[in-house]
Design a protein around this motif. Structure first.
Motif, PDB file in Angstrom:
ATOM      1  N   LEU A 140       8.074  37.855 -31.638  1.00 23.79           N
ATOM      2  CA  LEU A 140       7.136  37.481 -30.583  1.00 23.79           C
ATOM      3  C   LEU A 140       5.814  37.076 -31.220  1.00 23.79           C
ATOM      4  CD1 LEU A 140       6.586  37.210 -27.572  1.00 23.79           C
ATOM      5  CD2 LEU A 140       5.922  39.633 -27.548  1.00 23.79           C
ATOM      6  N   HIS A 141       5.464  35.786 -31.094  1.00 22.44           N
ATOM      7  CA  HIS A 141       4.281  35.250 -31.772  1.00 22.44           C
ATOM      8  C   HIS A 141       3.147  34.868 -30.835  1.00 22.44           C
ATOM      9  CE1 HIS A 141       5.887  34.674 -35.945  1.00 22.44           C
ATOM     10  NE2 HIS A 141       7.034  34.763 -35.295  1.00 22.44           N
ATOM     11  N   ALA A 142       3.401  34.717 -29.541  1.00 19.08           N
ATOM     12  CA  ALA A 142       2.367  34.235 -28.636  1.00 19.08           C
ATOM     13  C   ALA A 142       2.746  34.562 -27.201  1.00 19.08           C
ATOM     14  CB  ALA A 142       2.183  32.731 -28.797  1.00 19.08           C
ATOM     15  N   ILE A 143       1.718  34.541 -26.318  1.00 18.21           N
ATOM     16  CA  ILE A 143       1.954  34.789 -24.894  1.00 18.21           C
ATOM     17  C   ILE A 143       1.189  33.772 -24.059  1.00 18.21           C
ATOM     18  CG2 ILE A 143       1.611  36.395 -22.983  1.00 18.21           C
ATOM     19  CD1 ILE A 143       2.039  38.703 -24.884  1.00 18.21           C
ATOM     20  N   HIS A 144       1.909  33.048 -23.194  1.00 18.32           N
ATOM     21  CA  HIS A 144       1.287  32.258 -22.135  1.00 18.32           C
ATOM     22  C   HIS A 144       0.945  33.231 -21.016  1.00 18.32           C
ATOM     23  CE1 HIS A 144       3.462  28.304 -23.416  1.00 18.32           C
ATOM     24  NE2 HIS A 144       2.345  28.511 -24.088  1.00 18.32           N
ATOM     25  N   ILE A 145      -0.317  33.357 -20.689  1.00 19.48           N
ATOM     26  CA  ILE A 145      -0.749  34.381 -19.737  1.00 19.48           C
ATOM     27  C   ILE A 145      -1.076  33.716 -18.399  1.00 19.48           C
ATOM     28  CG2 ILE A 145      -3.120  34.353 -20.667  1.00 19.48           C
ATOM     29  CD1 ILE A 145      -3.072  37.457 -20.085  1.00 19.48           C
ATOM     30  N   ASN A 146      -0.130  33.820 -17.473  1.00 21.63           N
ATOM     31  CA  ASN A 146      -0.212  33.156 -16.183  1.00 21.63           C
ATOM     32  C   ASN A 146       0.255  34.084 -15.071  1.00 21.63           C
ATOM     33  OD1 ASN A 146      -0.689  30.508 -17.464  1.00 21.63           O
ATOM     34  ND2 ASN A 146       1.456  30.655 -18.084  1.00 21.63           N
ATOM     35  N   ASP A 147      -0.472  34.070 -13.957  1.00 21.08           N
ATOM     36  CA  ASP A 147       0.012  34.742 -12.760  1.00 21.08           C
ATOM     37  C   ASP A 147       1.039  33.825 -12.098  1.00 21.08           C
ATOM     38  OD1 ASP A 147       0.218  36.640 -10.679  1.00 21.08           O
ATOM     39  OD2 ASP A 147      -1.930  37.057 -10.776  1.00 21.08           O
ATOM     40  N   SER A 148       1.725  34.322 -11.064  1.00 23.14           N
ATOM     41  CA  SER A 148       2.793  33.556 -10.409  1.00 23.14           C
ATOM     42  C   SER A 148       2.528  33.384  -8.920  1.00 23.14           C
ATOM     43  CB  SER A 148       4.138  34.253 -10.600  1.00 23.14           C
ATOM     44  OG  SER A 148       5.163  33.585  -9.881  1.00 23.14           O
ATOM     45  N   LYS A 149       2.753  32.186  -8.413  1.00 17.01           N
ATOM     46  CA  LYS A 149       2.638  31.928  -6.981  1.00 17.01           C
ATOM     47  C   LYS A 149       3.821  32.516  -6.205  1.00 17.01           C
ATOM     48  CE  LYS A 149       0.008  27.568  -7.257  1.00 17.01           C
ATOM     49  NZ  LYS A 149      -1.187  28.012  -6.512  1.00 17.01           N
ATOM     50  N   ASN A 150       4.877  32.859  -6.911  1.00 15.49           N
ATOM     51  CA  ASN A 150       6.106  33.304  -6.252  1.00 15.49           C
ATOM     52  C   ASN A 150       6.398  34.766  -6.539  1.00 15.49           C
ATOM     53  OD1 ASN A 150       6.796  30.110  -7.050  1.00 15.49           O
ATOM     54  ND2 ASN A 150       7.327  30.742  -4.979  1.00 15.49           N
ATOM     55  N   PRO A 151       7.260  35.389  -5.745  1.00 13.58           N
ATOM     56  CA  PRO A 151       7.559  36.811  -5.932  1.00 13.58           C
ATOM     57  C   PRO A 151       8.480  37.064  -7.116  1.00 13.58           C
ATOM     58  CG  PRO A 151       8.839  35.932  -4.108  1.00 13.58           C
ATOM     59  CD  PRO A 151       7.886  34.839  -4.517  1.00 13.58           C
ATOM     60  N   PHE A 152       8.602  38.326  -7.437  1.00 11.46           N
ATOM     61  CA  PHE A 152       9.471  38.790  -8.518  1.00 11.46           C
ATOM     62  C   PHE A 152      10.893  38.251  -8.366  1.00 11.46           C
ATOM     63  CE2 PHE A 152      12.380  42.262  -9.983  1.00 11.46           C
ATOM     64  CZ  PHE A 152      12.124  42.149 -11.345  1.00 11.46           C
ATOM     65  N   ASN A 153      11.460  37.799  -9.490  1.00 11.19           N
ATOM     66  CA  ASN A 153      12.862  37.370  -9.561  1.00 11.19           C
ATOM     67  C   ASN A 153      13.155  36.143  -8.688  1.00 11.19           C
ATOM     68  OD1 ASN A 153      15.384  37.787 -10.786  1.00 11.19           O
ATOM     69  ND2 ASN A 153      16.168  38.932  -9.040  1.00 11.19           N
TER      70      ASN A 153
END
Length: 278
Positions: free
Chosen positions: A207-220
């Motif tokens: 694991l080298h990096a993380i795109h850090i984004n919230d989501s407009k949609n629900p889990f799964n």
């Protein structure tokens, strides 16, 4: 050191990327080397890259990340599309060789009905032709939300690709928090469990990096629509835990949240800095 940045427009060249990163309070950034819809990249301007390298050195930037165009599909059912993917990746890795400690991220691809195993084989075959043990840049497979026939929706699929690649030391993974949550990995209620699962299947050393984004949609939901930090279904508290987790905090974080322009990232970068504990 908290390495935090965002996705920036390449419209003003390499030096412009560095100056814009400073303007929004970042100490790293991500960019497309060419249009996200594909096509040829601009002619390489080495003097412009050298100007960026001066900014990187002076301000202690870390892990500049290039993102492959969305049209890159190494497991397409069309030979010319697979050939294009290979040509682009080779060219992009060459361009990134001018930036020390650089990373290159790509969406593994969509098998378009050929099946997951066939898709994994084609992706690994391309990487075996592209990756060189002497290259500077680490290539990253991005975790995907699971839309349609995407490869990379599970840790097991990413592991299957890595297992088939010969130059493993030049291949890693980039988490996308929106994609992971939409794919069914519960970063909100079971962050430790997701980390442990990734470590068991792939290995945290990959694991080298993380795109850090919230989501407009629900889990799964398998939808893949990014939202600003704290404005979506993950929520601000989850991101505070992510950026401070002892097994993640050393990684570079890159915002890909919806913005009207690059200046919009400054507020989110400041928010994340305020949530970071030292």
């Amino acid at each position: 050191m908290f390495v935090i940045g965002c996705h920036l427009s390449f419209s003003k060249g390499y030096k412009g990327l560095g100056l814009k990163a400073l303007e929004v309070g970042a100490n790293t950034f991500q960019f497309f080397t060419r249009s996200p819809r594909g096509g040829k990249a601009k002619e390489l301007d080495v003097s412009d890259i050298e100007a960026l390298n001066e900014i990187i050195k002076e301000h202690d930037f870390r892990h500049i990340l290039a993102h492959a165009p969305y049209t890159l599909n190494a497991c397409s059912d069309k030979a010319y599309t697979r050939e294009y993917a290979e040509e682009v990746m080779k060219d992009d890795i060459y361009r990134m060789s001018y930036i020390k400690g650089s990373l290159y991220n790509f969406h593994p691809g969509s098998h378009v009905g050929q099946g997951v195993e066939a898709g994994i084989d084609m992706i690994a075959e391309m990487l075996n032709r592209v990756l060189d043990p002497n290259q500077e840049t680490i290539v990253l497979l991005e975790t995907m939300a699971g839309k349609g026939t995407e490869i990379g929706r599970t840790f097991e699929e990413l592991k299957a690709i890595i297992d088939k690649v010969e130059v493993k030391e030049k291949l890693g993974v980039c988490w996308d928090t929106c994609h992971l949550y939409d794919a069914g990995y519960d970063l909100v209620n079971d962050l430790d469990g997701v980390i442990a699962m990734f470590d068991a299947v792939v290995g945290l050393d990959k694991l080298h990096a993380i795109h850090i984004n919230d989501s407009k949609n629900p889990f799964n939901s398998h939808k893949d629509r990014h939202e600003k930090i704290g404005k979506g279904s993950l929520g601000q508290d989850a991101f505070e835990r992510i950026i401070n987790h002892p097994k993640l905090r050393h990684l570079p974080f890159y915002l890909e949240t919806p913005q009207d322009n690059d200046n919009g990232y400054a507020e989110e970068i400041e928010l994340l800095k305020s949530l970071r504990t030292e």
